[in-house]
Each structure stands twice: as C-alpha cells, then as structure tokens.
Write an enzyme that holds these catalytic residues in place. Structure first.
Site, mmCIF file in Angstrom:
data_model
loop_
_atom_site.group_PDB
_atom_site.id
_atom_site.type_symbol
_atom_site.label_atom_id
_atom_site.label_comp_id
_atom_site.label_asym_id
_atom_site.label_seq_id
_atom_site.Cartn_x
_atom_site.Cartn_y
_atom_site.Cartn_z
ATOM 1 N N SER A 17 1.020 -1.171 -0.199
ATOM 2 C CA SER A 17 0.030 -0.031 0.158
ATOM 3 C C SER A 17 0.934 1.127 -0.084
ATOM 4 O O SER A 17 1.722 1.326 0.833
ATOM 5 C CB SER A 17 -0.863 0.130 1.290
ATOM 6 O OG SER A 17 -1.499 1.247 1.233
ATOM 7 N N ASP A 42 -4.953 3.532 -1.785
ATOM 8 C CA ASP A 42 -5.937 4.018 -0.820
ATOM 9 C C ASP A 42 -6.263 5.271 -0.786
ATOM 10 O O ASP A 42 -5.790 6.219 -0.682
ATOM 11 C CB ASP A 42 -5.294 3.735 0.586
ATOM 12 C CG ASP A 42 -5.145 2.355 0.951
ATOM 13 O OD1 ASP A 42 -6.049 1.293 0.984
ATOM 14 O OD2 ASP A 42 -4.109 1.982 1.465
ATOM 15 N N MET A 63 -9.026 8.007 0.210
ATOM 16 C CA MET A 63 -9.810 8.452 1.341
ATOM 17 C C MET A 63 -10.287 9.785 1.460
ATOM 18 O O MET A 63 -9.624 10.681 0.989
ATOM 19 C CB MET A 63 -9.134 8.280 2.416
ATOM 20 C CG MET A 63 -8.127 6.884 2.793
ATOM 21 S SD MET A 63 -7.499 6.892 4.376
ATOM 22 C CE MET A 63 -6.560 5.336 4.301
ATOM 23 N N GLY A 99 -8.623 3.677 7.524
ATOM 24 C CA GLY A 99 -8.461 4.975 7.385
ATOM 25 C C GLY A 99 -6.894 5.449 7.754
ATOM 26 O O GLY A 99 -6.447 6.518 7.531
ATOM 27 N N PHE A 100 -6.081 4.368 8.315
ATOM 28 C CA PHE A 100 -4.784 4.777 8.809
ATOM 29 C C PHE A 100 -3.995 3.565 8.723
ATOM 30 O O PHE A 100 -4.503 2.315 8.696
ATOM 31 C CB PHE A 100 -4.721 5.311 10.164
ATOM 32 C CG PHE A 100 -5.478 6.399 10.581
ATOM 33 C CD1 PHE A 100 -5.021 7.665 10.092
ATOM 34 C CD2 PHE A 100 -6.690 6.273 11.020
ATOM 35 C CE1 PHE A 100 -5.772 8.851 10.408
ATOM 36 C CE2 PHE A 100 -7.560 7.389 11.073
ATOM 37 C CZ PHE A 100 -7.077 8.559 10.936
ATOM 38 N N GLY A 101 -2.607 3.545 7.986
ATOM 39 C CA GLY A 101 -1.757 2.534 8.221
ATOM 40 C C GLY A 101 -1.123 2.331 9.448
ATOM 41 O O GLY A 101 -1.372 3.175 10.398
ATOM 42 N N GLY A 102 -0.634 1.083 9.662
ATOM 43 C CA GLY A 102 0.109 0.858 10.939
ATOM 44 C C GLY A 102 -0.583 0.561 11.975
ATOM 45 O O GLY A 102 -0.275 0.645 13.169
ATOM 46 N N HIS A 124 -8.635 0.966 -3.796
ATOM 47 C CA HIS A 124 -9.368 1.066 -2.870
ATOM 48 C C HIS A 124 -10.021 2.188 -2.159
ATOM 49 O O HIS A 124 -9.549 3.071 -1.859
ATOM 50 C CB HIS A 124 -8.612 0.234 -1.539
ATOM 51 C CG HIS A 124 -9.127 -0.050 -0.378
ATOM 52 N ND1 HIS A 124 -8.600 -0.372 0.896
ATOM 53 C CD2 HIS A 124 -10.572 -0.018 0.087
ATOM 54 C CE1 HIS A 124 -9.522 -0.537 1.772
ATOM 55 N NE2 HIS A 124 -10.674 -0.244 1.447
ATOM 56 N N MET A 135 -12.003 4.328 -0.165
ATOM 57 C CA MET A 135 -12.694 4.557 1.079
ATOM 58 C C MET A 135 -13.327 5.986 1.133
ATOM 59 O O MET A 135 -12.954 6.863 1.738
ATOM 60 C CB MET A 135 -11.740 4.342 2.289
ATOM 61 C CG MET A 135 -10.836 3.164 2.511
ATOM 62 S SD MET A 135 -9.656 3.189 3.314
ATOM 63 C CE MET A 135 -8.573 3.075 1.892
ATOM 64 N N HIS A 171 -1.379 -1.549 -4.349
ATOM 65 C CA HIS A 171 -2.503 -1.056 -3.748
ATOM 66 C C HIS A 171 -2.557 0.434 -3.336
ATOM 67 O O HIS A 171 -1.731 1.069 -2.705
ATOM 68 C CB HIS A 171 -2.655 -1.835 -2.492
ATOM 69 C CG HIS A 171 -3.895 -1.671 -1.802
ATOM 70 N ND1 HIS A 171 -5.056 -2.542 -1.797
ATOM 71 C CD2 HIS A 171 -4.070 -0.827 -0.633
ATOM 72 C CE1 HIS A 171 -5.976 -2.021 -1.183
ATOM 73 N NE2 HIS A 171 -5.750 -1.224 -0.557
ATOM 74 N N MET A 213 -11.183 -6.328 5.531
ATOM 75 C CA MET A 213 -10.521 -5.375 6.412
ATOM 76 C C MET A 213 -10.052 -6.094 7.667
ATOM 77 O O MET A 213 -10.967 -6.498 8.268
ATOM 78 C CB MET A 213 -11.168 -4.053 6.539
ATOM 79 C CG MET A 213 -11.546 -3.291 5.483
ATOM 80 S SD MET A 213 -10.147 -2.780 4.382
ATOM 81 C CE MET A 213 -9.134 -1.608 5.544
ATOM 82 N N ASP A 271 -6.776 -6.708 4.188
ATOM 83 C CA ASP A 271 -6.356 -5.303 4.201
ATOM 84 C C ASP A 271 -5.908 -4.750 5.470
ATOM 85 O O ASP A 271 -7.053 -4.438 6.354
ATOM 86 C CB ASP A 271 -6.953 -4.306 3.043
ATOM 87 C CG ASP A 271 -6.331 -3.068 3.112
ATOM 88 O OD1 ASP A 271 -5.187 -2.724 3.594
ATOM 89 O OD2 ASP A 271 -6.975 -2.141 2.436
ATOM 90 N N GLY A 272 -4.922 -4.637 6.231
ATOM 91 C CA GLY A 272 -4.625 -3.966 7.315
ATOM 92 C C GLY A 272 -3.703 -4.827 8.241
ATOM 93 O O GLY A 272 -4.212 -6.023 8.804
ATOM 94 N N GLY A 273 -2.522 -4.444 8.963
ATOM 95 C CA GLY A 273 -1.861 -5.111 9.990
ATOM 96 C C GLY A 273 -1.236 -6.413 9.270
ATOM 97 O O GLY A 273 -0.775 -7.198 10.253
ATOM 98 N N GLY A 288 1.288 -2.297 4.179
ATOM 99 C CA GLY A 288 1.822 -0.794 4.171
ATOM 100 C C GLY A 288 3.110 -0.836 4.915
ATOM 101 O O GLY A 288 4.117 -0.818 4.385
ATOM 102 N N SER A 289 2.756 -0.521 5.852
ATOM 103 C CA SER A 289 4.096 -0.626 6.836
ATOM 104 C C SER A 289 5.196 -1.654 7.104
ATOM 105 O O SER A 289 6.171 -1.427 7.126
ATOM 106 C CB SER A 289 3.720 -0.143 8.393
ATOM 107 O OG SER A 289 2.594 -0.931 8.879
HETATM 108 C C1 DX5 Z 1 -6.237 1.206 5.814
HETATM 109 C C2 DX5 Z 1 -5.826 0.983 4.444
HETATM 110 C C3 DX5 Z 1 -4.636 0.030 4.110
HETATM 111 C C4 DX5 Z 1 -3.302 0.411 5.159
HETATM 112 C C5 DX5 Z 1 -2.716 -0.832 5.347
HETATM 113 O O1 DX5 Z 1 -7.473 1.960 5.887
HETATM 114 O O2 DX5 Z 1 -6.794 0.404 3.661
HETATM 115 O O3 DX5 Z 1 -4.497 -0.391 2.871
HETATM 116 O O4 DX5 Z 1 -2.666 0.943 3.928
HETATM 117 O O5 DX5 Z 1 -1.536 -0.329 6.183
HETATM 118 P P1 DX5 Z 1 -0.837 -1.323 6.971
HETATM 119 O O6 DX5 Z 1 -0.331 -2.400 6.421
HETATM 120 O O7 DX5 Z 1 0.026 -0.502 7.550
HETATM 121 O O8 DX5 Z 1 -1.957 -1.913 8.235
HETATM 122 ZN ZN ZN Z 2 -6.533 -0.397 1.359
#
Ligand code: DX5
Ligand code: ZN
Length: 227
Positions: A12, A39, A41, A146-149, A70, A72, A37, A141, A176-178, A198-199
């Site tokens: 991401s 994102d 928002m 809304g946020f990475g990490g 994606h 959002m 990917h 999800m 998607d996420g974590g 992402g992270s």
């Molecule tokens: C969250 C995004 C994800 C996010 C994942 O709202 O849709 O794509 O970037 O980030 P990580 O892998 O850091 O959880």
């Molecule tokens: Zn995403």
C-alpha cells in the site's frame, strides 16, 4: 489480468513517501511487489484524506503490474468513471459506503474494471452473499480503515466463510490491515490470496535503499510459503 489463487503481495503506497510516488512505485515493483494498492480516502467515509483521481492517474504510468484502487469514500458512484479514466485495474468499494452496492459493482464492471467489494471488521461475510457473481475481489479489512500501521484484527473466521461461499468462482480474497510476517500465514491459511501490506513493506526502506523493501516483501512471502 488473469485469475490465479497464488499469493500476491500488494504494498500500500499509503506508507510511501508522498513527495515521491513515481519512484516509490517503481522501487516496490522492482523489489517483487505483485500488485500496487492505492488507498483513496475522503475524510468522510473514513477520518483521513489521501488523494483523488488526478493523482491516481499520475501514478498509472509507473505501475507495470496491477493498480488496485481501494475506495474509502462515500458516495462511490459519481467517481467510478474518473477512476476508470485514471487507469484502475481493480476498483474496490465498501459495502458500507451506500445503499446500492449491487448497482455500484455493476457500474464498475461496465466501466471496464475488475470490481472489488470491501468489508469493514464489523460487517459479516453474509453481506456479500448476493454479490458473488458481480465481484472479482472481496477485501476483508483487518483494521478499521483510515490509517496505516494499525494492529491486526483477527478475521480468520470471516475469511474461511467467504472462501467457502466463493467456491469455484474466480474471486480473489484480499486482506487489508496489519499484515506482516506474523499475521500473513493466518490469513493465507484461511483462504486469502492477495495480501495488502503498507508499513510492513515500507518499514526501514526508501527509494535510495530499495533492497529493504525487497527484504520485507520476501519476509512476508516466506512466512506464507506452503499455503
Ligand atoms: C487502511 C488501508 C490499508 C493500509 C494498510 O485504511 O486501507 O491499505 O494502508 O496499512 P498497514 O499494512 O500498515 O496496516
Ligand atoms: Zn487499503
């Protein structure tokens, strides 16, 4: 874009250097990313803002693999043509984004893209039971968007239920996420094939140290090998 259920890593770019998207995309692809990917928002459906169709269109020439967008955002329908014009290969809308997800998925396909549907952690697998023939990808999800990490929320029961509902249909399950080397095996074993990270991909690297991205991607792939 042909269909297969092998594991695909989709970094991401929410975790990339926002002043340098072109080089970041080239770096992750050179280091083994299968998809990219993106994102989107809107500060309304989710409490954060990223970029719109003009930025996504500017990313397009850098993406040689699959541009996985994606959304959002709410509403979705007024923007479908703009993301088709921007060159999205997959366009994913949230089932929670409006009352007419069925129509939205039809419109995404009619605009020439693969249609994805995303489920927030609080939304059950059954929400897509009547959408399976209209969709190419279900995004589960594993954080609140809304946020990475953020910390991974275990949705393996939902993933298994979706895998069973999908049967032989050519529908990807994306997580998607974590996602990182410790959580990826859980979701792959449950039936996921597209892993957004992402992270866990961008951590420690940069365009001048892109080999770190490669190490991070390989660590996730190695953790799920055998699935
Ligand atoms: C969250 C995004 C994800 C996010 C994942 O709202 O849709 O794509 O970037 O980030 P990580 O892998 O850091 O959880
Ligand atoms: Zn995403």
């Amino acid at each position: 874009m042909s269909f297969d259920r092998s594991i695909k890593i989709a970094p991401s770019i929410l975790s990339a250097d926002f002043a340098n998207f072109g080089q970041e995309i080239q770096a992750i692809e050179a280091q083994g990313a299968d998809w990219v990917h993106v994102d989107v928002m809107d500060g309304h459906f989710v409490p954060n803002l990223t970029f719109g169709p003009a930025a996504v269109k500017a990313f397009r020439p850098h993406v040689k693999t699959v541009m996985d967008v994606h959304l959002m955002i709410a509403p979705v329908d007024p923007y479908i043509d703009a993301y088709a014009d921007a060159g999205a290969d997959v366009l994913t809308a949230h089932v929670e984004a409006g009352p007419h997800i069925h129509r939205t998925l039809q419109a995404i396909r009619a605009a020439g893209m693969k249609a994805g549907v995303a489920l927030n952690p609080g939304t059950p697998a059954e929400a897509v039971a009547h959408l399976l023939d209209l969709t190419d990808l279900i995004c589960v999800m594993t954080v609140n968007p809304g946020f990475g990490g953020q910390k991974f929320i275990d949705m393996t029961g939902k993933i298994r239920a979706l895998r069973q509902m999908i049967g032989d249909r050519p529908v990807h399950i994306e997580i998607d996420g974590g996602v990182d080397p410790s959580t990826a095996p859980l979701v792959a074993e449950a039936g996921a094939d597209v892993l957004v990270a992402g992270s866990a991909v961008f951590r420690g690297g940069s365009v001048s140290q892109p080999e770190v991205y490669g190490d991070n991607i390989r660590a996730i792939r190695a953790a799920v090998s055998g699935n």
